[in-house]
Design a protein around this motif. Structure first.
Motif, PDB file in Angstrom:
ATOM      1  N   PRO A 119      -3.072   6.230  -7.838  1.00 44.38           N
ATOM      2  CA  PRO A 119      -2.604   4.838  -7.690  1.00 44.38           C
ATOM      3  C   PRO A 119      -3.069   3.968  -8.847  1.00 44.38           C
ATOM      4  O   PRO A 119      -4.236   4.021  -9.248  1.00 44.38           O
ATOM      5  N   VAL A 120      -2.145   3.158  -9.362  1.00 41.27           N
ATOM      6  CA  VAL A 120      -2.503   2.246 -10.441  1.00 41.27           C
ATOM      7  C   VAL A 120      -3.186   0.988  -9.885  1.00 41.27           C
ATOM      8  O   VAL A 120      -3.838   0.255 -10.619  1.00 41.27           O
ATOM      9  N   ASP A 121      -3.059   0.771  -8.582  1.00 39.19           N
ATOM     10  CA  ASP A 121      -3.650  -0.406  -7.927  1.00 39.19           C
ATOM     11  C   ASP A 121      -4.612   0.038  -6.825  1.00 39.19           C
ATOM     12  O   ASP A 121      -4.326  -0.105  -5.643  1.00 39.19           O
ATOM     13  N   GLY A 158      -9.780   7.309  -4.928  1.00 34.83           N
ATOM     14  CA  GLY A 158     -10.064   8.460  -5.783  1.00 34.83           C
ATOM     15  C   GLY A 158      -9.112   9.612  -5.579  1.00 34.83           C
ATOM     16  O   GLY A 158      -8.998  10.483  -6.450  1.00 34.83           O
ATOM     17  N   ASN A 159      -8.403   9.632  -4.439  1.00 31.89           N
ATOM     18  CA  ASN A 159      -7.424  10.697  -4.206  1.00 31.89           C
ATOM     19  C   ASN A 159      -6.113  10.393  -4.930  1.00 31.89           C
ATOM     20  O   ASN A 159      -5.767   9.227  -5.136  1.00 31.89           O
ATOM     21  N   PRO A 160      -5.342  11.419  -5.284  1.00 33.16           N
ATOM     22  CA  PRO A 160      -4.031  11.175  -5.907  1.00 33.16           C
ATOM     23  C   PRO A 160      -3.018  10.669  -4.903  1.00 33.16           C
ATOM     24  O   PRO A 160      -3.210  10.769  -3.688  1.00 33.16           O
ATOM     25  N   GLN A 161      -1.905  10.146  -5.434  1.00 30.65           N
ATOM     26  CA  GLN A 161      -0.802   9.744  -4.562  1.00 30.65           C
ATOM     27  C   GLN A 161       0.369  10.718  -4.633  1.00 30.65           C
ATOM     28  O   GLN A 161       1.275  10.660  -3.808  1.00 30.65           O
ATOM     29  N   SER A 162       0.352  11.608  -5.631  1.00 27.74           N
ATOM     30  CA  SER A 162       1.374  12.658  -5.715  1.00 27.74           C
ATOM     31  C   SER A 162       0.824  13.795  -6.552  1.00 27.74           C
ATOM     32  O   SER A 162      -0.169  13.648  -7.280  1.00 27.74           O
ATOM     33  N   GLU A 163       1.480  14.951  -6.454  1.00 23.71           N
ATOM     34  CA  GLU A 163       1.018  16.136  -7.173  1.00 23.71           C
ATOM     35  C   GLU A 163       2.203  17.045  -7.478  1.00 23.71           C
ATOM     36  O   GLU A 163       3.251  16.974  -6.831  1.00 23.71           O
ATOM     37  N   THR A 188      -5.249  -4.254   3.124  1.00 21.03           N
ATOM     38  CA  THR A 188      -5.988  -3.649   2.018  1.00 21.03           C
ATOM     39  C   THR A 188      -5.803  -4.532   0.790  1.00 21.03           C
ATOM     40  O   THR A 188      -4.701  -4.991   0.495  1.00 21.03           O
ATOM     41  N   VAL A 189      -6.901  -4.781   0.100  1.00 20.79           N
ATOM     42  CA  VAL A 189      -6.904  -5.630  -1.088  1.00 20.79           C
ATOM     43  C   VAL A 189      -6.950  -4.723  -2.311  1.00 20.79           C
ATOM     44  O   VAL A 189      -7.725  -3.756  -2.356  1.00 20.79           O
ATOM     45  N   HIS A 190      -6.114  -5.010  -3.309  1.00 21.56           N
ATOM     46  CA  HIS A 190      -5.948  -4.127  -4.472  1.00 21.56           C
ATOM     47  C   HIS A 190      -6.095  -4.917  -5.762  1.00 21.56           C
ATOM     48  O   HIS A 190      -5.879  -6.130  -5.796  1.00 21.56           O
ATOM     49  N   GLN A 191      -6.414  -4.191  -6.821  1.00 23.96           N
ATOM     50  CA  GLN A 191      -6.466  -4.778  -8.150  1.00 23.96           C
ATOM     51  C   GLN A 191      -5.561  -3.970  -9.067  1.00 23.96           C
ATOM     52  O   GLN A 191      -5.737  -2.769  -9.239  1.00 23.96           O
ATOM     53  N   HIS A 192      -4.563  -4.645  -9.641  1.00 18.27           N
ATOM     54  CA  HIS A 192      -3.601  -4.000 -10.542  1.00 18.27           C
ATOM     55  C   HIS A 192      -3.911  -4.433 -11.973  1.00 18.27           C
ATOM     56  O   HIS A 192      -4.210  -5.611 -12.221  1.00 18.27           O
ATOM     57  N   PRO A 193      -3.830  -3.514 -12.952  1.00 19.16           N
ATOM     58  CA  PRO A 193      -4.245  -3.876 -14.317  1.00 19.16           C
ATOM     59  C   PRO A 193      -3.373  -4.921 -14.992  1.00 19.16           C
ATOM     60  O   PRO A 193      -3.838  -5.611 -15.909  1.00 19.16           O
ATOM     61  N   THR A 194      -2.118  -5.066 -14.568  1.00 17.76           N
ATOM     62  CA  THR A 194      -1.248  -6.026 -15.244  1.00 17.76           C
ATOM     63  C   THR A 194      -0.810  -7.193 -14.360  1.00 17.76           C
ATOM     64  O   THR A 194      -0.527  -8.273 -14.878  1.00 17.76           O
ATOM     65  N   VAL A 195      -0.729  -7.002 -13.062  1.00 21.34           N
ATOM     66  CA  VAL A 195      -0.272  -8.090 -12.189  1.00 21.34           C
ATOM     67  C   VAL A 195      -1.404  -8.685 -11.362  1.00 21.34           C
ATOM     68  O   VAL A 195      -1.179  -9.610 -10.582  1.00 21.34           O
TER      69      VAL A 195
END
Length: 506
Positions: A490-492, A472-477, A422-429
């Motif tokens: 997820p931030v990424d 679009g789904n959360p990773q915790s609640e 899976t390829v991800h985009q993180h706002p800072t890294v």
């Protein structure tokens, strides 16, 4: 039985081929994938680029010796106070790696008994709300903490100060095992010579043979074959079908079996070592699914090697399905001996032909053997990249059933296995890749149960591979009386899937 061919085939191409049974390798159409145990004319081939291992040891080090935070190729940091463990490796640690973001795997092995333990999805309870209720999470213990970065800068994370700006390289943390026994586990990194993002496979497009080029060179000094369209004497590593530094990836065993609770074994038919490389996938009550069952259940399985068998310990109380591949590869040292490249012998009434690394010993190690007429080489049935569309954050009550795409394959006569990143985009890294994760949340009431935002899986039914993602789904609640439901996303987020549907001729 199999047949090995070395020479010019009916199309005029110099090549090396191994075919099944009585199939004639000279004129068998190359398109008949299931006919070939090996075919050097395949342009998009499968090889490993590198392996690396690191035990959980106290202390810090930059490697090679004498390097520092700016110049290291590999660094590790073990904090004896809290069990935290961090490994960083830059792409410069892998001189033969042609891709910035490769396909990779992480293997976790217990050193006290040589058992691999990375197949471990366990139930983890979240923190209590103000009524003592907890949400539960079914997560693989190390899958979210292994990331390969395109250009990771220096961050403010205290745990990462020792490794600094990793840049182009991999960063992975210790896990729940590291804090319980810091010296009994090691991480094994397996790097495939395949891209993990949308980069095309280098020299992966078939070319026509060129008259006058030398395609095959098997002497006391060389055992190498070029892909059609390249001269073996000048070809780059990705233009070679194989040589002593880049051999085809073959399998000594592969099957899909019922795995009962407790310990069981499977006879591979070949003597093995304790540090063999394998891929093991567990699924249950569903279509064949990768990387593991998409259902909200715990799955834990240790595996190890002894004699001529692979052993499994299914620690759950019920049986599951298990699909596995044992590669003809391990970390045993290369042998030394004569310059004999051809090796022929009889094993169990079967005539065997091997091509060996020049200079191998009389009893070659797995890594000395470039081709063995008994072992089918892994082939790519389909590969590609798909962008995952952006989606607004949603609450689980809206029942985000996910996004899917399908890939058509021809699975006739082959044993399919799916590998994907899976390829991800993180706002800072920035951009990064992870290997596939199946991550599931169970609401504290038991419903809903849903896939987290960075969860994914692939199911195979017939000749269709179907990939699912849940952006679009959360990773915790968590729920509190004062604030109601609160969700963390997820931030990424996933931005793409790089997939490989591999096949082993049966």
């Amino acid at each position: 039985m199999t047949k090995m061919f070395i020479g010019t085939d009916s199309t005029g191409a110099g090549c090396v081929k191994i075919t099944k049974g009585n199939i004639n390798p000279y004129n068998e159409p190359d398109a008949n994938t299931s006919s070939f145990y090996y075919n050097s004319k395949v342009a998009a081939d499968v090889k490993l680029a590198a392996t690396d291992s690191q035990p959980f040891v106290n202390g810090r080090a930059y490697l090679p010796s004498g390097t520092n935070i700016n110049s290291y190729k590999k660094a590790y940091d073990k904090n004896s106070l809290n069990g935290a463990f961090l490994i960083a490796m830059r792409n410069t640690n892998f001189p033969d790696l042609p891709y910035s973001l490769p396909l990779f795997d992480i293997k976790t092995r217990r050193l006290s008994n040589d058992r691999y333990i990375e197949i471990s999805r366990v139930r983890r309870d979240g923190s209590d709300d103000n009524r003592g209720q907890r949400t539960s999470y079914f997560e693989t213990f190390d899958r979210g903490t292994s990331m390969w970065f395109e250009n990771r800068p220096q961050t403010n994370a205290a745990a990462e100060q020792w490794v600094g700006a990793v840049g182009n390289g991999i960063l992975y943390y210790g896990d729940r095992y590291a804090s319980t026994d810091a010296n009994q586990f090691e991480k094994g990194l397996i790097v495939w010579r395949l891209p993990g993002d949308n980069t095309p496979i280098l020299d992966g497009t078939p070319k026509a043979p060129v008259a006058g080029q030398r395609s095959v060179e098997i002497t006391k000094d060389f055992c190498r074959v070029a892909k059609p369209g390249y001269d073996v004497r000048t070809a780059t590593p990705t233009q070679l079908a194989f040589d002593s530094a880049g051999r085809p990836l073959s399998a000594i065993g592969a099957d899909d079996i019922n795995l009962p609770a407790g310990v069981s074994s499977y006879n591979l038919g070949f003597p093995v070592t304790a540090n063999m490389l394998a891929d093991v996938f567990l699924y249950s009550g569903e279509a064949l699914t990768f990387p593991m069952s998409r259902r909200g259940t715990s799955l834990e399985c240790e595996y190890w090697f002894s004699g001529s068998s692979i052993f499994f310990n299914n620690t759950q109380s019920s049986a599951v399905r298990c699909r596995f591949i044992v590669f003809a590869n391990d970390r045993s040292p290369l042998t030394t001996g004569t310059n004999k490249v051809f090796r022929q012998f009889n094993a169990g009434g079967q005539n065997v032909m091997q091509l060996l690394r020049p200079g191998a010993g009389a009893n070659p190690a797995f890594r000395d053997i470039m081709l063995d007429s008994r072992w089918p080489c892994i082939q790519i049935l389909a590969e590609g990249y798909r962008t995952i569309a952006s989606r607004s954050n949603v609450e689980p009550s809206n029942q985000n059933t996910g996004q899917s795409f399908e890939v058509n394959i021809n699975a006739d006569g082959v044993f399919p296995v799916v590998k994907y990143m899976t390829v991800h985009q993180h706002p800072t890294v920035g951009k990064l890749v992870k290997f596939a994760q199946t991550l599931i949340t169970q609401n504290y009431r038991g419903s809903p149960t849903y896939h987290q935002g960075n969860s994914s899986y692939c199911e195979i039914e017939g000749n269709v591979a179907r990939f699912w993602t849940f952006r679009g789904n959360p990773q915790s609640e968590q729920y509190t009386d004062s604030r109601g439901w609160e969700y963390e996303y997820p931030v990424d987020p996933i931005i793409g899937i790089r997939y490989y549907i591999l096949g082993i001729p049966q």
